[in-house]
Structure formats: C-alpha cells, structure tokens
Design a protein around this motif. Structure first.
Motif, PDB file in Angstrom:
ATOM      1  N   ALA A   1     -15.030   9.839  36.860  1.00 42.09           N
ATOM      2  CA  ALA A   1     -14.496  10.226  35.554  1.00 42.09           C
ATOM      3  C   ALA A   1     -13.049  10.672  35.689  1.00 42.09           C
ATOM      4  O   ALA A   1     -12.552  11.455  34.884  1.00 42.09           O
TER       5      ALA A   1
ATOM      6  N   GLY B   1      -8.833   9.379  36.709  1.00 39.78           N
ATOM      7  CA  GLY B   1      -7.855   8.484  36.103  1.00 39.78           C
ATOM      8  C   GLY B   1      -8.277   7.028  36.152  1.00 39.78           C
ATOM      9  O   GLY B   1      -8.052   6.275  35.198  1.00 39.78           O
ATOM     10  N   ALA B   2      -8.907   6.608  37.237  1.00 41.84           N
ATOM     11  CA  ALA B   2      -9.298   5.203  37.373  1.00 41.84           C
ATOM     12  C   ALA B   2     -10.362   4.837  36.339  1.00 41.84           C
ATOM     13  O   ALA B   2     -10.284   3.783  35.696  1.00 41.84           O
TER      14      ALA B   2
ATOM     15  N   ASN C   1     -20.691  11.417  37.109  1.00 40.52           N
ATOM     16  CA  ASN C   1     -19.614  11.977  37.922  1.00 40.52           C
ATOM     17  C   ASN C   1     -20.118  13.226  38.626  1.00 40.52           C
ATOM     18  O   ASN C   1     -20.951  13.957  38.098  1.00 40.52           O
ATOM     19  N   ARG C   2     -19.596  13.455  39.837  1.00 40.18           N
ATOM     20  CA  ARG C   2     -19.949  14.663  40.595  1.00 40.18           C
ATOM     21  C   ARG C   2     -19.738  15.904  39.724  1.00 40.18           C
ATOM     22  O   ARG C   2     -20.605  16.764  39.634  1.00 40.18           O
ATOM     23  N   THR C   3     -18.570  15.974  39.087  1.00 37.91           N
ATOM     24  CA  THR C   3     -18.263  17.115  38.211  1.00 37.91           C
ATOM     25  C   THR C   3     -18.615  16.708  36.783  1.00 37.91           C
ATOM     26  O   THR C   3     -17.894  15.931  36.153  1.00 37.91           O
TER      27      THR C   3
ATOM     28  N   ARG D   1     -16.328  16.564  33.521  1.00 41.47           N
ATOM     29  CA  ARG D   1     -15.312  15.506  33.385  1.00 41.47           C
ATOM     30  C   ARG D   1     -15.943  14.253  32.753  1.00 41.47           C
ATOM     31  O   ARG D   1     -15.292  13.544  31.994  1.00 41.47           O
TER      32      ARG D   1
ATOM     33  N   ARG E   1     -12.789   8.414  51.836  1.00 43.06           N
ATOM     34  CA  ARG E   1     -13.288   9.342  52.861  1.00 43.06           C
ATOM     35  C   ARG E   1     -14.361   8.687  53.715  1.00 43.06           C
ATOM     36  O   ARG E   1     -15.093   9.359  54.428  1.00 43.06           O
TER      37      ARG E   1
END
Ligand code: ATR
Length: 284
Positions: free
Chosen positions: A131, A133-134, A154-156, A159, A199
C-alpha cells in the motif's frame, strides 16, 4: 545547432537503473539524439537538483523512489493518472517553463499484463500486495480494467485502509488484513507492489486462496524478484517479473516527451538476458 535533448532520472538509489539504456534504445528507433542521465537525489535535494538540471537545458525527466509524490506536488499541471495517484513518475517542461506531471506506471503495468496474461483482467479476482507508492501508482489503472474484485493487503493495515478511502469510488475495492489472507478465495492474479524482495524475502501467500493456473506479477525485476519467483515455482503460480512494465512505463514517458510511442518488444528482449544472466531453474 541544437544538441541532444537532455533528460534524466531522479531518485535514490538510481545507480542500477536500466532507464538510460531503455530510453537510448527508444531514441535510436526515431533517430532522436538524447542525453539521459541518472541523477541521485532525495526529498531534500530534489528541488535544487531539478533546478540545476533545467538551468543546464534539461527538458524532461523520470522520477522514481522516493520522489514520486514530490514530483507531483511541484508540478503546475498533472494528467488524470498522476492526480489520481497523487504521484508522478514523468515530468515535462512546458512552453511556459512549468512542469507537467504524468504517472505512466499504471498504463505500463496494464500493457505488460496484456502481454503476459492469457485472459483479460476484467472479471478476475485480483489481490494487490502493498500500500505504498508503487501500489498507489497502479491501483487506479487496475480498477479501470473492471476486475470482479481488487483486494489490497498490507503489513501496516491502516495504509491499506487509506488506499481504500482514496480509490474506492473507482471500482470494487476491498482490504484484507495480512493475518486474514487465508479467508480469500478464487484469486486468479496476485500483484506484488511491496519492496520486501529487496530484502531477499517473498511475501506470504496462503496456497488455498488461488484458482488453478493463477498468475503472479511482481512489479520488481532482477534480483528483487527472485524470492517471489522461487516461491511461485514451488507453489505452481505462473510468475511474471516487472521488466516489461518498466519498459512500457518508459515508452509512455517517451511518448509524453516526443509524441512517438516506441516499439517495446524489441527493447524487452534486448534487456531480458541482462537482468537475470544467472537465473537458472533451480527447482529446489
Ligand atoms: P514503494 O514506493 O516502493 O511502494 P513504500 O511506500 O516504502 O515504497 O512501500 C513499500 C511497501 O512494501 C509497503 O506496502 C510496505 O508495507 P508497510 O506499509 O507495512 O511498510 C511493504 N513492505 C516493505 N517491507 C516489507 C516486509 N518486510 N514485509 C511486508 N511488507 C513490506
């Protein structure tokens, strides 16, 4: 005598970007002479670097992470796509020396999906991961294609809720918390718009939520797409990396600058081996 047309990519990091090669290949198709540079800049230095670029004759630029919302904010006018995303990846200096902003990421994604997928997006149940900018850059264009449902996770979570608030008027958008993903079903396309691949990790995707022969499209390409590519090989999802989208969004930027839409197939084939020379089918 007019020299080459000065273009640039602003962002951080930009060292490994393929954009100069892509735009050079496009320019060669039309015998246009360009000078396309990679210019490292963060949110604090972007305004100043952009002014220096213009003072040196710069006419247009691409903008990447982390400057896409800054680029939209500093423009005097913006395309519908850029306004919708509140982010820009392309700037053009107009006749009044003001910036016109566009966002070609959504169009780029839709074009490459058209090339990769066997069926149209219309009527499909799509899952969008991320969630940031992309995700924001492509969600409007995805909804325009008429999916049966577009679910954002989304993880958060807040957002994702923010995206729902901003884009729900455009189509059947919903959100799903990261720990509730297994409640989804009949997903035929999952799109990765997270940066987790940088990562070396793949997003978590419960196997039971997909239809047979579902597709997975990663906005990333190169090494950042490897973790998800590997996961897809193990779980039977048809994996597609984002190199084609990169070339397609560049083609739309090129069209904004020069009024000509380049041939993209040739450029994708040229770059494909470059991006993953060492990628072998390691069915571990
Ligand atoms: P971009 O412009 O590339 O989208 P961003 O705005 O920083 O960059 O967004 C990165 C996205 O990747 C976000 O959706 C982020 O999730 P959060 O909103 O929770 O930060 C997601 N992301 C990055 N690292 C992640 C990880 N380790 N696990 C899950 N999601 C991750």
């Amino acid at each position: 005598i007019a020299g080459p047309i000065k273009l640039a990519l602003f962002g951080s990091p930009v060292a490994h970007s393929l954009s100069p090669q892509i735009h050079q290949a496009f320019a060669d198709q039309f015998d246009i002479s360009i000078d396309y540079r990679k210019l490292e800049a963060g949110p604090e230095t972007f305004g100043r670097r952009l002014q220096t670029f213009v003072d040196g004759g710069g006419r247009g630029c691409n903008v990447t992470v982390p400057l896409k919302s800054e680029a939209w904010e500093l423009a005097s006018r913006a395309s519908r796509a850029a306004q919708r995303a509140r982010a820009a990846n392309t700037l053009l200096l107009d006749a009044e020396n003001d910036w016109f902003a566009d966002n070609t990421d959504g169009t780029g994604l839709i074009r490459d999906l058209g090339r990769r997928l066997e069926k149209p997006l219309a009527g499909q149940r799509v899952l969008l991961l991320g969630a940031g900018g992309a995700a924001r850059g492509v969600i409007g264009a995805l909804l325009e294609q008429g999916p049966a449902e577009l679910t954002v996770t989304n993880r958060t979570f807040h957002r994702a809720e923010r995206l729902l608030h901003d884009f729900r008027a455009l189509g059947p958008l919903s959100v799903c918390a990261a720990d509730e993903l297994r409640t989804l079903k009949d997903i035929s396309l999952v799109i990765n718009a997270t940066s987790i691949g940088h990562r070396g990790q793949a997003p978590v995707l419960p196997a039971g939520i997909f239809v047979t022969d579902a597709d997975c499209y990663d906005l990333n390409y190169g090494p950042a797409a490897d973790p998800l590519a590997r996961h897809c090989r193990q779980t039977g999802l048809n994996f597609h990396h984002g190199l084609g989208m990169l070339v397609e969004q560049a083609a739309e930027s090129f069209r904004l600058w020069f009024g000509e839409l380049p041939d993209t197939d040739a450029v994708i084939s040229m770059l494909e081996p470059d991006t993953r020379p060492e990628l072998v089918d390691d069915d571990e």
